[in-house]
Design a protein around this motif. Structure first.
Motif, mmCIF file in Angstrom:
data_model
loop_
_atom_site.group_PDB
_atom_site.id
_atom_site.type_symbol
_atom_site.label_atom_id
_atom_site.label_comp_id
_atom_site.label_asym_id
_atom_site.label_seq_id
_atom_site.Cartn_x
_atom_site.Cartn_y
_atom_site.Cartn_z
ATOM 1 N N ASN A 101 0.839 -1.197 0.000
ATOM 2 C CA ASN A 101 0.000 0.000 0.000
ATOM 3 C C ASN A 101 0.874 1.249 0.000
ATOM 4 O O ASN A 101 2.086 1.156 -0.218
ATOM 5 C CB ASN A 101 -0.964 -0.027 1.194
ATOM 6 N N LYS A 113 0.738 -2.413 -5.926
ATOM 7 C CA LYS A 113 -0.079 -1.845 -4.856
ATOM 8 C C LYS A 113 -1.475 -2.464 -4.898
ATOM 9 O O LYS A 113 -2.025 -2.710 -5.969
ATOM 10 C CB LYS A 113 -0.156 -0.329 -5.046
ATOM 11 N N GLY A 114 -2.025 -2.719 -3.716
ATOM 12 C CA GLY A 114 -3.347 -3.312 -3.598
ATOM 13 C C GLY A 114 -3.324 -4.788 -3.252
ATOM 14 O O GLY A 114 -4.365 -5.389 -3.012
#
Length: 143
Positions: A44, A96-97
């Motif tokens: 993140n 990301k994620g």
């Protein structure tokens, strides 16, 4: 054969990370087996580089965290540990994620030093993204 000399619950281990870099990066210890320790970390805004992939420094912090917790639990009751060397080979990017999962296993558990291997996998695909090693010195704890 179980290698742990100290007995802590996952909740107690994670509680010890309050107000630390480990908590800031949201690293959570998720599993203890007879001879390994596992944890996870989100990919993140806290753990990414500007291009939106997992930062190598965050992976290194995860290696240090998992290896150090494992070394502490495997050290004799009145002993602690400190890191004296760490390395990381970044193999693949993680976007990301997602989450990454790390697994710490011992390469050497001695009276004065430990060497732990930590492999970090992308959670969704189980693809290896980083392989690291940490060397720990075993010290008498200051009580």
């Amino acid at each position: 054969m179980e290698i742990w000399k100290k007995k802590f619950t996952l909740e107690e281990i994670n509680e010890s990370s309050k107000n630390t870099a480990t908590e800031n990066l949201e690293i959570v210890i998720t599993k203890l087996t007879e001879n390994s320790l596992e944890g996870q970390m989100p990919v993140n805004e806290k753990t990414c580089q500007p291009k939106g992939i997992l930062h190598g420094g965050a992976s290194a912090l995860m290696i240090e965290t998992l290896g150090s917790f494992a070394g502490y639990l495997a050290a004799p009751i009145n002993d602690g540990i400190v890191g004296i060397e760490i390395n990381a080979n970044h193999i693949a990017g993680v976007k990301k994620g997602n989450y990454v999962r790390g697994v710490a296993t011992p390469l050497h558990i001695g009276k004065t030093t430990h060497v732990w291997e930590v492999k970090i996998y992308e959670n969704d695909t189980n693809k290896l993204c980083c392989a690291g090693r940490i060397t720990l010195a075993v010290i008498k704890e200051q009580i």
